[in-house]
Design a protein around this motif. Structure first.
Motif, PDB file in Angstrom:
ATOM      1  N   VAL A  67      37.640  30.916  93.092  1.00  0.00           N
ATOM      2  CA  VAL A  67      38.282  30.247  92.448  1.00  0.00           C
ATOM      3  C   VAL A  67      37.814  30.154  91.375  1.00  0.00           C
ATOM      4  CG1 VAL A  67      37.785  27.852  93.435  1.00  0.00           C
ATOM      5  CG2 VAL A  67      36.969  29.150  95.194  1.00  0.00           C
ATOM      6  N   GLN A  68      38.700  29.551  90.787  1.00  0.00           N
ATOM      7  CA  GLN A  68      39.233  29.045  89.230  1.00  0.00           C
ATOM      8  C   GLN A  68      38.861  27.653  89.010  1.00  0.00           C
ATOM      9  OE1 GLN A  68      42.474  31.174  88.612  1.00  0.00           O
ATOM     10  NE2 GLN A  68      41.857  33.276  87.523  1.00  0.00           N
ATOM     11  N   ILE A  69      38.416  27.537  87.816  1.00  0.00           N
ATOM     12  CA  ILE A  69      38.123  26.100  87.546  1.00  0.00           C
ATOM     13  C   ILE A  69      37.621  25.518  86.454  1.00  0.00           C
ATOM     14  CG2 ILE A  69      35.901  24.209  87.879  1.00  0.00           C
ATOM     15  CD1 ILE A  69      34.722  26.313  90.062  1.00  0.00           C
ATOM     16  N   GLU A  70      38.708  24.581  85.919  1.00  0.00           N
ATOM     17  CA  GLU A  70      39.115  24.138  85.273  1.00  0.00           C
ATOM     18  C   GLU A  70      38.684  22.741  85.054  1.00  0.00           C
ATOM     19  OE1 GLU A  70      42.638  24.187  82.584  1.00  0.00           O
ATOM     20  OE2 GLU A  70      43.177  25.165  84.861  1.00  0.00           O
ATOM     21  N   THR A  71      37.683  22.206  83.833  1.00  0.00           N
ATOM     22  CA  THR A  71      36.972  21.016  84.081  1.00  0.00           C
ATOM     23  C   THR A  71      37.495  20.142  82.721  1.00  0.00           C
ATOM     24  OG1 THR A  71      34.840  19.998  83.698  1.00  0.00           O
ATOM     25  CG2 THR A  71      34.658  22.130  82.903  1.00  0.00           C
ATOM     26  N   GLY A  72      37.428  18.804  82.509  1.00  0.00           N
ATOM     27  CA  GLY A  72      37.326  17.984  81.227  1.00  0.00           C
ATOM     28  C   GLY A  72      36.644  17.616  81.276  1.00  0.00           C
ATOM     29  N   ASP A  73      35.541  17.841  80.972  1.00  0.00           N
ATOM     30  CA  ASP A  73      34.344  17.981  81.373  1.00  0.00           C
ATOM     31  C   ASP A  73      33.112  18.817  80.719  1.00  0.00           C
ATOM     32  OD1 ASP A  73      31.456  16.393  79.989  1.00  0.00           O
ATOM     33  OD2 ASP A  73      31.554  15.098  81.850  1.00  0.00           O
ATOM     34  N   HIS A  74      32.246  19.416  79.470  1.00  0.00           N
ATOM     35  CA  HIS A  74      31.986  20.284  78.611  1.00  0.00           C
ATOM     36  C   HIS A  74      30.575  19.407  78.647  1.00  0.00           C
ATOM     37  CE1 HIS A  74      35.111  23.189  79.123  1.00  0.00           C
ATOM     38  NE2 HIS A  74      35.836  22.018  78.871  1.00  0.00           N
ATOM     39  N   SER A  75      30.350  18.497  78.870  1.00  0.00           N
ATOM     40  CA  SER A  75      28.432  17.935  78.119  1.00  0.00           C
ATOM     41  C   SER A  75      27.886  18.397  79.223  1.00  0.00           C
ATOM     42  CB  SER A  75      28.679  16.599  78.754  1.00  0.00           C
ATOM     43  OG  SER A  75      28.987  16.353  79.980  1.00  0.00           O
ATOM     44  N   GLY A  76      26.924  18.615  78.484  1.00  0.00           N
ATOM     45  CA  GLY A  76      26.153  19.288  79.649  1.00  0.00           C
ATOM     46  C   GLY A  76      25.175  18.846  80.531  1.00  0.00           C
ATOM     47  N   PRO A  77      25.275  17.392  80.545  1.00  0.00           N
ATOM     48  CA  PRO A  77      24.723  16.682  81.826  1.00  0.00           C
ATOM     49  C   PRO A  77      25.991  17.786  83.216  1.00  0.00           C
ATOM     50  CG  PRO A  77      24.815  14.763  80.328  1.00  0.00           C
ATOM     51  CD  PRO A  77      24.946  16.446  79.539  1.00  0.00           C
ATOM     52  N   TRP A  78      27.377  17.181  82.847  1.00  0.00           N
ATOM     53  CA  TRP A  78      28.073  18.081  83.864  1.00  0.00           C
ATOM     54  C   TRP A  78      27.703  19.224  83.944  1.00  0.00           C
ATOM     55  CZ3 TRP A  78      31.633  22.070  84.021  1.00  0.00           C
ATOM     56  CH2 TRP A  78      31.946  21.356  85.392  1.00  0.00           C
TER      57      TRP A  78
END
Length: 153
Positions: A67-78
């Motif tokens: 499963v390949q995942i792209e995220t729009g959020d690269h913050s530490g909490p995320w």
């Protein structure tokens, strides 16, 4: 780590149930020094665990999905939430943070397509994701847990 430590690691990766006497013989040490080296490799974190490897098919887990995942959020909490949440999902065998156009790669092992569909729905429900792409393994050609222990430089 010297050459003997490397031999010990090579043997233990193939069969961690090998007797101390056999291991000592194979690496050319007596038992006490061999045991002390194993303890040192454990204490230093080189050896992280000793486990039994199980055939997924023999226990009814016949489908492997990458499963390949792209995220729009690269913050530490995320990232902390993602790592904690996905790590707690028993179907997820590996999680890698990637370089390039995919942010994370998961190796997921499930019984069948219906079980993967349930996993997928849970995944996208609990974590905000930009894109998820799944690739289904048709055949495992090679699978190993043994690392090549490099020679001394």
């Amino acid at each position: 780590m010297d050459a003997i430590d490397r031999k010990i690691l090579t043997v233990l990766q193939e069969d961690c149930t090998v007797s101390l006497a056999e291991l000592s013989h194979r690496v050319g040490l007596s038992q006490t020094p061999c045991w002390k080296r194993i303890q040192r490799l454990d204490a230093s974190g080189v050896i992280t665990r000793r486990v039994a490897l199980v055939s997924p098919e023999k226990i009814g887990l016949g489908l492997t999905v990458f499963v390949q995942i792209e995220t729009g959020d690269h913050s530490g909490p995320w990232l902390q939430n993602f790592a904690r949440t996905v790590s707690s999902m028993p179907e997820v065998m590996d999680i890698y943070r990637m370089a390039g156009d995919v942010d994370y790669m998961l190796r997921v092992v499930v019984r069948d397509m219906a079980e993967f569909d349930a996993f997928y729905k849970r995944l996208i429900e609990v974590i905000p994701l930009k894109n998820v792409t799944s690739r289904f393994a048709m055949e495992r050609v090679k699978s190993t847990t043994s690392y090549r222990v490099p020679d001394l430089a």
